[in-house]
Design an enzyme around this catalytic site. Structure first.
Site, PDB file in Angstrom:
ATOM      1  N   HIS A 250      -9.619   0.881   5.013  1.00 19.57           N
ATOM      2  CA  HIS A 250      -8.336   1.095   5.695  1.00 19.57           C
ATOM      3  C   HIS A 250      -8.580   1.997   6.916  1.00 19.57           C
ATOM      4  O   HIS A 250      -9.418   2.903   6.869  1.00 19.57           O
ATOM      5  CB  HIS A 250      -7.324   1.742   4.739  1.00 19.57           C
ATOM      6  CG  HIS A 250      -5.924   1.725   5.283  1.00 19.57           C
ATOM      7  ND1 HIS A 250      -5.495   2.626   6.225  1.00 19.57           N
ATOM      8  CD2 HIS A 250      -4.881   0.895   5.042  1.00 19.57           C
ATOM      9  CE1 HIS A 250      -4.229   2.357   6.534  1.00 19.57           C
ATOM     10  NE2 HIS A 250      -3.836   1.310   5.828  1.00 19.57           N
TER      11      HIS A 250
ATOM     12  N   ASN B  59       0.860  -1.186   0.000  1.00 20.72           N
ATOM     13  CA  ASN B  59       0.000   0.000   0.000  1.00 20.72           C
ATOM     14  C   ASN B  59       0.895   1.233   0.000  1.00 20.72           C
ATOM     15  O   ASN B  59       1.505   1.555   1.009  1.00 20.72           O
ATOM     16  CB  ASN B  59      -0.899  -0.033   1.249  1.00 20.72           C
ATOM     17  CG  ASN B  59      -1.718   1.232   1.406  1.00 20.72           C
ATOM     18  OD1 ASN B  59      -1.838   2.024   0.467  1.00 20.72           O
ATOM     19  ND2 ASN B  59      -2.286   1.438   2.589  1.00 20.72           N
TER      20      ASN B  59
ATOM     21  N   GLU C  76      -7.059   4.411   8.038  1.00 20.44           N
ATOM     22  CA  GLU C  76      -6.898   5.849   7.775  1.00 20.44           C
ATOM     23  C   GLU C  76      -8.181   6.416   7.162  1.00 20.44           C
ATOM     24  O   GLU C  76      -8.549   7.568   7.425  1.00 20.44           O
ATOM     25  CB  GLU C  76      -5.671   6.072   6.869  1.00 20.44           C
ATOM     26  CG  GLU C  76      -4.387   5.858   7.662  1.00 20.44           C
ATOM     27  CD  GLU C  76      -3.187   5.394   6.861  1.00 20.44           C
ATOM     28  OE1 GLU C  76      -3.202   5.490   5.624  1.00 20.44           O
ATOM     29  OE2 GLU C  76      -2.219   4.917   7.489  1.00 20.44           O
TER      30      GLU C  76
ATOM     31  N   LYS D 192       0.057   4.252  -0.233  1.00 19.55           N
ATOM     32  CA  LYS D 192      -0.635   5.414   0.367  1.00 19.55           C
ATOM     33  C   LYS D 192      -0.463   6.662  -0.523  1.00 19.55           C
ATOM     34  O   LYS D 192      -0.314   6.537  -1.739  1.00 19.55           O
ATOM     35  CB  LYS D 192      -0.131   5.660   1.784  1.00 19.55           C
ATOM     36  CG  LYS D 192      -0.172   4.418   2.659  1.00 19.55           C
ATOM     37  CD  LYS D 192      -0.084   4.749   4.118  1.00 19.55           C
ATOM     38  CE  LYS D 192       0.091   3.481   4.912  1.00 19.55           C
ATOM     39  NZ  LYS D 192      -0.102   3.667   6.339  1.00 19.55           N
TER      40      LYS D 192
ATOM     41  N   GLU E 200      -5.501  -5.243  10.586  1.00 18.00           N
ATOM     42  CA  GLU E 200      -4.485  -4.208  10.797  1.00 18.00           C
ATOM     43  C   GLU E 200      -4.784  -3.446  12.080  1.00 18.00           C
ATOM     44  O   GLU E 200      -5.567  -2.475  12.054  1.00 18.00           O
ATOM     45  CB  GLU E 200      -4.491  -3.231   9.630  1.00 18.00           C
ATOM     46  CG  GLU E 200      -4.165  -3.848   8.292  1.00 18.00           C
ATOM     47  CD  GLU E 200      -3.563  -2.814   7.362  1.00 18.00           C
ATOM     48  OE1 GLU E 200      -2.427  -3.002   6.942  1.00 18.00           O
ATOM     49  OE2 GLU E 200      -4.222  -1.799   7.093  1.00 18.00           O
TER      50      GLU E 200
ATOM     51  N   SER F  99       3.424  -2.512  10.346  1.00 18.80           N
ATOM     52  CA  SER F  99       4.880  -2.515  10.560  1.00 18.80           C
ATOM     53  C   SER F  99       5.546  -3.833  10.157  1.00 18.80           C
ATOM     54  O   SER F  99       6.488  -4.300  10.819  1.00 18.80           O
ATOM     55  CB  SER F  99       5.199  -2.151  12.015  1.00 18.80           C
ATOM     56  OG  SER F  99       4.741  -0.845  12.295  1.00 18.80           O
TER      57      SER F  99
ATOM     58  N   GLY G 243       2.358   1.900  10.828  1.00 19.57           N
ATOM     59  CA  GLY G 243       3.298   3.010  10.693  1.00 19.57           C
ATOM     60  C   GLY G 243       4.038   3.350  11.964  1.00 19.57           C
ATOM     61  O   GLY G 243       4.687   4.404  12.042  1.00 19.57           O
TER      62      GLY G 243
END
Ligand code: PEP
Length: 251
Positions: A94, A9, A96, A11, A164, A209, A170
């Site tokens: 996702h 991904n 985010e 992003k 996730e 990660s 991240g």
């Protein structure tokens, strides 16, 4: 399942030029013997170019999001049919998108249905926040995200699920592989209870990660069929190393 799936991904990173370089880099590493399915997800504007670069290779392409409507007055949005012209997969839900853009399970569920109808394979992301985990509601949150996002479908064939945990994305602090296995076992059980034996063939991925040093710890677990990789997918060598390590376990 012996085949691993590794999804990159990207992003909101890369320009057209750097996306092209990254796609060529990943394509030309040729580290794979067929035991790993590789999917890369560039930003919308690079989808067509990246698809052309990897066309004919074992690498496939996905978008990072989609709108559930097929066309119309939705300024700034991209429909499933538009994506299906240049990609085979699409990430939906996702964390985010859930956090920064307030996307609900209901809205994400509409994206799942619309993607499948357009011939795209949705990669449905679920995962609890640190607050949820500390409050002991990780399983409940993840199960409810999963089942509410799948409420509009009868068959999970063609869907991938990525667990996730938000606190691992991240941060450089990947989940403990046993925690990831436990959560993906819970996801698999929920899929089986609601959709039957087909759940065994749904690729269930871990994300958060992941790097070349830890990917094997995840893909060795029985309910983890691969990884969704953010940061480490932006460097061709790092991504190729993750794929190569996953292939050692899968092969
Ligand atoms: C992600 O963005 O889905 C992700 C897992 O990111 P990272 O690998 O950087 O934690």
């Amino acid at each position: 399942m012996t085949t691993s799936t590794i999804v990159g991904n990207w992003k909101m990173n890369t320009t057209l030029a750097s996306a092209e370089i990254l796609a060529y880099g990943i394509r030309d590493m040729r580290v794979v013997d067929g035991s790993v399915d590789i999917i890369i997800c560039p930003p919308y504007v690079s989808l067509d170019r990246v698809s052309r670069i990897v066309s004919g290779s074992h690498i496939r392409v996905g978008a990072q999001d989609v709108h559930p409507e097929s066309s119309g007055a939705f300024t700034g949005e991209v429909s499933p049919d538009m994506i299906a012209e240049v990609a085979d997969f699409v990430i939906v839900g996702h964390s985010e998108r859930r956090q920064l853009f307030s996307e609900s399970d209901e809205f994400i569920g509409r994206k799942v249905v619309a993607s499948l109808n357009a011939g795209l394979k949705p990669i449905l992301c679920v995962g609890e926040s640190l607050e949820d985990r500390r409050a002991g509601r990780a399983e409940e949150v993840v199960r409810s995200q999963l089942l509410n996002s799948l409420a509009g479908i009868e068959d999970v064939d063609g869907i991938l699920v990525a667990y996730e945990p938000v606190w691992a994305i991240g941060t450089g602090e990947a989940a403990n592989p046993q925690i990831a296995q436990y959560m993906l076992g819970t996801i698999r059980f929920a899929l089986k209870s609601n959709f039957g034996a087909i759940a065994d063939s749904v690729p269930c991925l871990y994300g958060g990660s992941v790097n070349a040093d830890n990917v094997q710890d995840f893909v060795r677990e029985p309910d983890i069929d691969g990884a969704l990789v953010g940061g480490a997918s932006l460097d061709a060598q790092s991504f190729a190393a993750i794929v190569a390590r996953a292939a050692e376990v899968a092969g």
